[in-house]
Design a protein around this motif. Structure first.
Motif, PDB file in Angstrom:
ATOM      1  N   ALA A 150     -47.848  20.666 -16.796  1.00  0.00           N
ATOM      2  CA  ALA A 150     -47.636  19.215 -16.896  1.00  0.00           C
ATOM      3  C   ALA A 150     -46.895  18.854 -18.179  1.00  0.00           C
ATOM      4  N   ILE A 151     -47.218  19.541 -19.278  1.00  0.00           N
ATOM      5  CA  ILE A 151     -46.517  19.289 -20.538  1.00  0.00           C
ATOM      6  C   ILE A 151     -45.060  19.714 -20.427  1.00  0.00           C
ATOM      7  N   ALA A 152     -44.799  20.847 -19.763  1.00  0.00           N
ATOM      8  CA  ALA A 152     -43.417  21.294 -19.560  1.00  0.00           C
ATOM      9  C   ALA A 152     -42.622  20.265 -18.753  1.00  0.00           C
ATOM     10  N   ILE A 153     -43.265  19.672 -17.734  1.00  0.00           N
ATOM     11  CA  ILE A 153     -42.606  18.631 -16.937  1.00  0.00           C
ATOM     12  C   ILE A 153     -42.280  17.424 -17.808  1.00  0.00           C
ATOM     13  N   ALA A 154     -43.219  17.034 -18.670  1.00  0.00           N
ATOM     14  CA  ALA A 154     -43.008  15.872 -19.544  1.00  0.00           C
ATOM     15  C   ALA A 154     -41.852  16.103 -20.511  1.00  0.00           C
ATOM     16  N   LEU A 155     -41.572  17.374 -20.829  1.00  0.00           N
ATOM     17  CA  LEU A 155     -40.485  17.710 -21.756  1.00  0.00           C
ATOM     18  C   LEU A 155     -39.136  17.858 -21.063  1.00  0.00           C
ATOM     19  N   ALA A 156     -39.124  17.804 -19.738  1.00  0.00           N
ATOM     20  CA  ALA A 156     -37.904  18.103 -18.983  1.00  0.00           C
ATOM     21  C   ALA A 156     -36.739  17.180 -19.328  1.00  0.00           C
ATOM     22  N   GLY A 157     -37.034  15.913 -19.596  1.00  0.00           N
ATOM     23  CA  GLY A 157     -35.964  14.957 -19.910  1.00  0.00           C
ATOM     24  C   GLY A 157     -35.591  14.909 -21.375  1.00  0.00           C
ATOM     25  N   ALA A 177     -58.783  23.120 -27.356  1.00  0.00           N
ATOM     26  CA  ALA A 177     -58.214  23.484 -28.653  1.00  0.00           C
ATOM     27  C   ALA A 177     -56.836  24.105 -28.496  1.00  0.00           C
ATOM     28  N   GLN A 178     -56.648  24.925 -27.459  1.00  0.00           N
ATOM     29  CA  GLN A 178     -55.351  25.560 -27.220  1.00  0.00           C
ATOM     30  C   GLN A 178     -54.282  24.526 -26.875  1.00  0.00           C
ATOM     31  N   ILE A 179     -54.654  23.533 -26.067  1.00  0.00           N
ATOM     32  CA  ILE A 179     -53.695  22.494 -25.683  1.00  0.00           C
ATOM     33  C   ILE A 179     -53.299  21.655 -26.890  1.00  0.00           C
ATOM     34  N   LEU A 180     -54.270  21.324 -27.728  1.00  0.00           N
ATOM     35  CA  LEU A 180     -53.970  20.545 -28.930  1.00  0.00           C
ATOM     36  C   LEU A 180     -53.111  21.337 -29.906  1.00  0.00           C
ATOM     37  N   ASP A 181     -53.334  22.649 -29.990  1.00  0.00           N
ATOM     38  CA  ASP A 181     -52.470  23.498 -30.816  1.00  0.00           C
ATOM     39  C   ASP A 181     -51.043  23.500 -30.265  1.00  0.00           C
ATOM     40  N   LEU A 182     -50.909  23.451 -28.952  1.00  0.00           N
ATOM     41  CA  LEU A 182     -49.587  23.397 -28.338  1.00  0.00           C
ATOM     42  C   LEU A 182     -48.866  22.102 -28.703  1.00  0.00           C
ATOM     43  N   PHE A 183     -49.580  20.977 -28.652  1.00  0.00           N
ATOM     44  CA  PHE A 183     -48.960  19.707 -29.064  1.00  0.00           C
ATOM     45  C   PHE A 183     -48.486  19.791 -30.519  1.00  0.00           C
ATOM     46  N   ARG A 184     -49.301  20.388 -31.371  1.00  0.00           N
ATOM     47  CA  ARG A 184     -48.912  20.508 -32.779  1.00  0.00           C
ATOM     48  C   ARG A 184     -47.672  21.388 -32.918  1.00  0.00           C
TER      49      ARG A 184
END
Length: 289
Positions: A150-157, A177-184
């Motif tokens: 879902a995050i990859a889709i949000a970055l598509a544009g 925690a892993q997802i929040l580390d990815l946002f960072r």
């Protein structure tokens, strides 16, 4: 990146009016990683929907990346949602199409933009650590892996602003925690501005600034004392990692955090005395009549 001034949102249903935002002020700098917290009904999701172009304010000013959203036509909003902002939902059913693979889900928004989809989709999946799962269908992915898709889709544009509404609400603590580390990591490597709406106070350990919303207004802010890497090296406790500030609006109104009022038994008084002592503003109980 974001400038909200005296933002108001009123929902109307038949003869009933609900005020979701009551003159909210908020500024978010470019490249900032921040969280918005608040109880259910505080207005945090309403704010995120307006930042994402999914809803329009009733009054006030709202600028995102220099664009005045109150002056947008419907066509302008479509372009804005495709080019300026990316959105990640808590519910994967709103992010993903279940009968497509991870790669095909990411390819879809790229295809709508008329760009070469396969190479870009694989690049995005690699950026969220899922290139090895590109051909897997959703039922073969864990909840955390689905959220990464879902995050990859949000970055598509290639958005300038990434919005996430309770992105860790449906996963366990470790995955959260892993997802929040990815946002960072995305914030650091891409210079992406990230706003996360959550009810999870543990987010304060991961982001640079936490804004609390109460009764449709910003009530307080927590701002990081040290960089996140310094904090990890010192194993500093979460409650010591940020400084808390009460937020004062342009009219001079101040919201004191509810926990402070409860701690001194002031939440039931209804009013407080305000005095100046040695250059400080001090709040005291009312004098007895």
């Amino acid at each position: 990146m974001v400038q909200c001034e005296n933002l108001v949102k009123i929902y109307k249903a038949n003869d009933l009016e609900v005020v979701a935002l009551q003159g909210l002020d908020l500024t978010v700098e470019k490249g900032e990683l921040m969280a918005i917290i608040g109880n259910s009904g505080s207005g945090k999701s309403t704010l995120l929907n307006m930042l994402g172009g999914l809803d329009r304010p009733s009054a006030g000013k709202l600028f995102v990346d220099g664009q005045d959203l109150l002056k947008f036509s419907d066509r302008d909003l479509v372009r804005y949602k495709r080019q300026t902002v990316g959105f990640v939902w808590q519910n994967n059913a709103r992010n993903l199409i279940p009968y497509l693979t991870a790669q095909e889900n990411v390819e879809l928004p790229i295809l709508l933009a008329g760009k070469r989809k396969r190479e870009r989709a694989l690049e995005l999946l690699d950026s969220v650590g899922l290139s090895h799962r590109a051909r897997n269908r959703l039922q073969e992915l864990s909840g955390g892996e689905q959220q990464r898709v879902a995050i990859a889709i949000a970055l598509a544009g290639k958005p300038a602003l990434l919005l996430a509404d309770e992105p860790t609400g449906s996963v366990d603590t470790k995955t959260s925690a892993q997802i929040l580390d990815l946002f960072r990591e995305l914030n650091r490597t891409l210079g992406l501005t990230v706003i996360i709406v959550t009810h999870d106070p543990r987010l304060a350990k991961k982001v640079d600034r936490v804004v609390a919303i109460r009764d449709g207004k910003t009530s307080s802010e927590l701002i990081r004392r040290k960089s996140y890497s310094e904090e990890l090296s010192e194993l500093e406790r979460a409650e010591e990692s940020h400084v808390e500030y009460a937020v004062m609006d342009k009219a001079g109104r101040l919201q004191i955090p509810a926990s402070y009022l409860e701690a001194v038994g002031a939440e039931k008084l209804g009013r407080l005395r305000v005095v100046i002592e040695e250059g400080r503003i001090v709040l005291l109980p009312p004098e007895e009549e």
